[in-house]
Every structure is written in structure tokens, then in C-alpha cells.
Write a protein that holds these residues in place. Structure first.
Motif, mmCIF file in Angstrom:
data_model
loop_
_atom_site.group_PDB
_atom_site.id
_atom_site.type_symbol
_atom_site.label_atom_id
_atom_site.label_comp_id
_atom_site.label_asym_id
_atom_site.label_seq_id
_atom_site.Cartn_x
_atom_site.Cartn_y
_atom_site.Cartn_z
ATOM 1 N N LEU A 48 3.755 8.448 1.440
ATOM 2 C CA LEU A 48 3.845 10.145 2.395
ATOM 3 C C LEU A 48 4.782 10.577 3.170
ATOM 4 C CD1 LEU A 48 1.015 7.588 3.600
ATOM 5 C CD2 LEU A 48 0.248 9.859 2.214
ATOM 6 N N ILE A 49 5.485 10.985 2.060
ATOM 7 C CA ILE A 49 6.580 11.796 2.626
ATOM 8 C C ILE A 49 6.129 13.162 3.310
ATOM 9 C CG2 ILE A 49 8.769 12.639 2.348
ATOM 10 C CD1 ILE A 49 8.719 11.203 -0.775
ATOM 11 N N GLU A 50 7.041 13.197 4.806
ATOM 12 C CA GLU A 50 6.468 14.197 5.329
ATOM 13 C C GLU A 50 5.547 15.025 5.938
ATOM 14 O OE1 GLU A 50 9.445 17.945 5.666
ATOM 15 O OE2 GLU A 50 10.683 17.246 3.760
ATOM 16 N N CYS A 51 4.460 13.451 6.114
ATOM 17 C CA CYS A 51 3.031 13.940 5.957
ATOM 18 C C CYS A 51 2.499 13.910 7.644
ATOM 19 C CB CYS A 51 2.209 13.171 5.521
ATOM 20 S SG CYS A 51 1.996 13.198 3.863
ATOM 21 N N THR A 52 1.590 14.830 8.106
ATOM 22 C CA THR A 52 1.563 14.916 9.708
ATOM 23 C C THR A 52 0.151 13.546 10.407
ATOM 24 O OG1 THR A 52 2.594 16.756 9.630
ATOM 25 C CG2 THR A 52 0.965 16.373 11.639
ATOM 26 N N LEU A 68 7.236 6.204 4.305
ATOM 27 C CA LEU A 68 6.342 7.160 5.516
ATOM 28 C C LEU A 68 7.878 7.619 6.053
ATOM 29 C CD1 LEU A 68 3.989 5.378 7.218
ATOM 30 C CD2 LEU A 68 3.023 7.370 5.486
ATOM 31 N N ALA A 69 8.592 7.820 5.390
ATOM 32 C CA ALA A 69 9.634 8.270 5.768
ATOM 33 C C ALA A 69 9.819 10.407 5.683
ATOM 34 C CB ALA A 69 10.889 8.986 4.049
ATOM 35 N N SER A 70 10.074 10.284 6.948
ATOM 36 C CA SER A 70 9.532 11.738 7.519
ATOM 37 C C SER A 70 8.720 12.318 7.897
ATOM 38 C CB SER A 70 10.441 12.684 6.696
ATOM 39 O OG SER A 70 12.216 12.599 6.636
#
Length: 200
Positions: A48-52, A68-70
Motif C-alpha cells: 500500500l504505497i503512498e496510500c491515504t 506502507l511506505a510513504s
């Protein structure tokens, strides 16, 4: 998008349940999850990269062994969430309230917990390299064998912290990023012990 996302969640659940024999691992990049109910979604071992996740109320969510990076969790409320062995590099938990959650063996390289409130959390063996904990409040947490290196602790409140003696405190920054005041090893550990309030 929502129907497509729902299908991806289903395939990921099958992938977890069949240990990768069926379904498909969840990989999301730059997805805003604020309009999607993730309360019953299986998110362990996902990318889940750069997720909000900003402003969400997340309870009993299992993120263990995920990337969960970024991703951002700004102003979110987290209770009983599991980040065991999770990659949280560059993630942002600014102004979060985090309760009863496990971060042990996680990587918080340059993660931001500015002004966050962590209570009753397990931070055993977490890597806090360049992590920003400025103005955070840490209460009833265990930092045994966690590693602190250039960790930003300006304005931090420490209360009933377990494991300071066992933590690997290489250096901490009690100044700011612009004007660092670095304390190393024994001096850093002594500062944390003196800073820590104890109440029973």
C-alpha cells in the motif's frame, strides 16, 4: 474505482487464505482510501504505497508484514491495529491518536509521528532512524531493543516508558531538523531516562 477495489480486496483475502495458491496479492499505489470502508478488509501482507488513510477511524486493522511506505495517516484514530514487521518508511502519522497497537519489528525510517499520541503501544525492536517524534506524547509504551538513530525528539513527552535501558540508542536530536542538537549513546539514554515521567 470502488467496485474494482472491492474485487482486489477479495482476491487478496483469497491469496492470504490459500497462502498464495489462489487470488492475488494486493498492490495499491497512490490510492485514497478515505471513501472506502476498510473495517472488514484484510490488509496484511499488502503493498500500500503512498496510500491515504488521513482522518479515518481504524480499529482492529491488521497491517502486519505490509509495505506502507510513504502512506499517510494524518489526524487518524487508530486502536488495536497491528503493524508487526511492517515497512513504514516515510509514512506520516502526524496528529494521530494511536492506542493499543503493535509496531514491533517495524521499520519507521524517516516516518513522521509529529504531535501524535501513542498510548499502550508495543514498539519493541522498531527501527527509528531519522524518525520524527517531535511534540509527540508517548505513554505506557515498550521500546525494548528498539533502535534510535538521529531520532527527532524535540518537545516529546515520555510517560511510563518501558525498555529505555534495553533500547539501542545511538543518537537522538533534541533540537530541530534545521538546528540539530545531537546527543549520542549514553548521553542520549540518560536524557531519555531523565525526561521520562513515571506514575503508578
Amino acid at each position: 474505482m470502488e467496485g474494482n477495489l472491492g474485487r482486489k480486496f477479495e482476491l487478496h483475502k483469497k491469496w492470504i487464505e490459500t497462502i498464495g495458491k489462489e487470488g492475488k496479492m494486493l498492490k495499491l499505489d497512490e490510492v485514497d482510501l478515505r471513501s472506502f470502508d476498510v473495517s472488514d478488509v484484510l490488509l496484511e501482507q499488502a503493498y500500500l504505497i503512498e496510500c491515504t488513510f488521513d482522518d479515518l477511524r481504524l480499529e482492529n486493522i491488521d497491517f502486519h508484514a505490509s509495505l506502507l511506505a510513504s502512506s499517510t495517516f494524518k489526524n487518524a484514530y487508530l486502536d488495536k491495529c497491528d503493524f508487526y514487521k511492517t515497512d513504514l518508511r516515510y509514512s506520516d502519522f502526524s496528529n494521530c491518536i494511536i492506542k493499543n497497537s503493535r509496531f514491533s519489528k517495524g521499520d519507521c525510517w524517516e516516518a513522521i509521528f509529529r504531535n501524535a499520541y501513542l498510548i499502550d503501544c508495543n514498539l519493541i525492536n522498531v527501527s527509528f532512524y531519522l524518525t520524527d517524534l517531535s511534540w509527540a506524547r508517548l505513554e505506557n509504551i515498550d521500546i525494548s531493543v528498539a533502535t534510535f538513530e538521529e531520532t527527532l525528539l524535540n518537545g516529546v513527552t515520555l510517560k511510563n516508558i518501558k525498555g529505555i535501558e534495553e533500547a539501542h540508542i545511538k543518537s537522538i536530536n533534541i533540537g530541530t531538523l534545521e538546528k540539530p542538537i545531537l546527543l549520542k549513546s549514553d548521553e542520549a539514554k540518560r536524557w531519555m531516562l531523565e525526561k521520562c515521567e513515571v506514575s503508578f
